[in-house]
Scaffold this active site. Structure first.
Site, PDB file in Angstrom:
ATOM      1  CE  LYS A   1      -6.216  -9.845   7.509  1.00  0.00           C
ATOM      2  NZ  LYS A   1      -7.251  -8.809   7.440  1.00  0.00           N
ATOM      3  CB  VAL A   2      -5.689  -6.088  -0.034  1.00  0.00           C
ATOM      4  CG1 VAL A   2      -6.373  -4.848  -0.601  1.00  0.00           C
ATOM      5  CG2 VAL A   2      -4.450  -6.434  -0.849  1.00  0.00           C
TER       6      VAL A   2
END
Length: 561
Positions: A128-129
């Site tokens: 989850k950038v």
């Protein structure tokens, strides 16, 4: 990667059963509950506006999520039926997304993760950038529009900025018309999330994109992670192959098939503790098959879920504030908390540091604070997250009332400092009395057998045996331990009753010579400056200390005769 934004609704948070709510619900009147819920709603609304509209994060995501969960719990406790405000309501813009940006259901714990995975197939996992979400619109292979995430339906025009960012292809290899959704992130080198945190990476990108112009160097510092191709092939593997053909290699390198909870936990741990080119705040799990893009909405869908990283900071409610006063008069505020978990530890008490720090933070019962672990072991107060709407009245000790010469007796207001003097006296740096600790002194004080620092020296077996909590055998051991104090040397007794640090000074073995010393004579000793010399002189001239010396003389203690 899915947008690292806080699109959360009550339905997406963990729900508790009626029984669990009953055990966690505050003991408030409905008027108080309404006031507290409104205050927290307003605080969260302020955070939402700053985060989604201005691109500024006033609070870490994990504390935001916990605060919103707290709000959800309170609303459930007091049956608040009015809908919560949309976190993205102030983030809208003039441009409509051709396909809405969905939100993401944030799973609370491993139990929720297992429940979400159960029965699902064709699953995939990605980091989850932690960046800002964007829509990229290509017409016959040429970039024609870049739109900020906004409220998920409409956003701001980022096309001018996108023209300068090399990570965003201006022309695709093939003359295709398509829509991409992804994350613009701040490039980092060998970034380990567990060690460094998010280092304000998202805020840096948001700040750059909020400007009318950005320099080439700033633009080069921005990367792109494409996490969805809404109008792409229905099959995930085909979508990934297509993205790789367009040059979006991150999408392939960081997207993996997922079969079970164990794999999800392994990838989450791996991306948390190993180097990456971007900051992350968890993992995204998604189904390969999903509805057609025409049916997407700006809300969390059933086919995507997030599992956030372990909390580096926990939100804790303050239950009480204690003011512990040490033997030298230093006031140390200690916060009693509703227990919270951090790593594998339960934290229920935490130091607020000095009295001046507590006064600056003004922490009261009902406030919520951020707690972390310093060095992964020691609970640390990081700051106030939100304040109770109803401020509790408190009795706060005055610093001027407590000092090295105060509280030699068990007088009202002196309980803490006097107890600290006794604990020091019997401790390792004092008389080292076996088996005599804080609990022992509490029993003796509460039973009325001690009101002065040396009253215990005259206690006998019969008196000790009648003290509640002391059996006959225990009283025998206690008396034997107390009697060993008489064998301690003069120098040990001096430290036990509170002699200030004397450095390397050679002290005579009798009280009279020390009591006669002037400041100048003390200062002539090696390692003793003017300040310490003044403290030593004051100690021996203190009437309370002189009274102690007379008591010790009467008891026949060596050096005081």
């Amino acid at each position: 990667m899915l947008p690292a934004l806080r699109l959360m609704t009550c339905a997406l948070l963990t729900f508790f059963t009626t029984l669990s709510h009953a055990s966690q619900c505050p003991d408030w009147s409905h008027a108080r509950a309404s006031s507290e819920i409104t205050a927290l709603q307003q605080q969260i609304a302020s955070w939402d506006d700053s985060y989604h509209r201005q691109g500024l994060s006033q609070i870490p995501d994990e504390l935001y999520d916990q605060s919103r969960q707290k709000l959800n719990d309170w609303r459930s406790c007091f049956a608040v039926s009015t809908p919560q405000a949309n976190p993205l309501k102030t983030a809208t813009g003039p441009l409509a997304h051709p396909v809405p940006h969905t939100g993401v259901n944030k799973l609370a714990d491993e139990k929720d993760v297992k429940a979400w995975l159960k029965g699902r197939t064709d699953l995939w996992i990605q980091p989850k950038v932690d960046g800002v979400a964007v829509t990229l619109v290509y017409d016959e292979g040429r970039l024609v529009q870049a739109i900020s995430r906004g409220d998920g339906t409409q956003g701001q025009d980022w096309t001018p900025q996108a023209r300068l960012i090399k990570a965003i292809p201006q022309q695709l290899p093939q003359p295709d018309s398509l829509i991409l959704q992804g994350e613009l992130y701040w490039r980092l080198t060998d970034h380990v999330q567990a060690a460094s945190g998010s280092v304000n990476a998202r805020s840096k990108v948001a700040g750059m994109l909020a400007r009318q112009t950005i320099s080439p160097q700033q633009a080069d510092a921005i990367g792109l992670f494409v996490w969805d191709w809404p109008d792409g092939p229905a099959d995930m593997a085909q979508r990934l192959a297509g993205l790789q053909a367009m040059g979006f290699n991150h999408s392939v390198a960081y997207t993996h098939p997922l079969e079970n909870h164990a794999q999800a936990a392994d990838w989450r741990e791996h991306w948390y503790r190993n180097p990456l080119p971007f900051a992350t705040d968890g993992v995204i799990m998604r189904q390969g098959q999903r509805p057609p893009a025409q049916r997407w909405q700006a809300s969390a869908p059933y086919w995507i879920a997030a599992w956030k990283h372990p909390y580096a900071q926990a939100l804790a409610e303050v239950r009480k504030v204690h003011f512990n006063i040490g033997r030298t008069g230093k006031i140390a505020p200690v916060l009693e908390l509703t227990p919270v978990r951090l790593d594998d530890r339960t934290v229920s008490r935490i130091s607020a540091g000095s009295l001046s720090r507590w006064e600056k933070l003004d922490i009261r019962p009902g406030d919520h604070i951020a707690v972390s672990l310093a060095g992964l072991t020691i609970p640390r107060l990081d700051g106030v997250v939100s304040r109770a709407a109803e401020r509790a009245e408190m009795s706060v000790p005055h610093a001027s009332d407590y000092h090295e010469s105060s509280c030699w007796q068990a007088a009202p207001g002196c309980e803490s400092q006097f107890r600290a003097r006794l604990v020091w006296l019997s401790g390792k740096k004092g008389l080292a009395l076996p088996g005599v600790g804080p609990g022992t002194w509490d029993k003796l004080i509460e039973s009325g057998h001690i009101s002065g620092l040396l009253d215990w020296m005259t206690l006998n077996h019969a008196e000790l045996a009648n003290i509640p909590g002391l059996a006959e055998r225990s009283s025998d051991k206690l008396l034997d331990s107390l009697q060993t104090a008489r064998e301690r040397p003069f120098q040990t007794w001096l430290k036990a009753i509170g002699l200030p640090p004397a450095g390397n000074a050679k002290l005579p073995d009798n009280w009279h010579d020390l009591a006669e010393r002037s400041v100048e004579q003390w200062q002539a000793e090696p390692g003793i400056g003017p300040g310490r010399a003044a403290k030593l002189r004051a100690f021996f001239q203190d009437p309370h200390v002189q009274a102690l010396s007379q008591q010790l003389q009467a008891q026949g203690i060596s050096g005081f005769k």
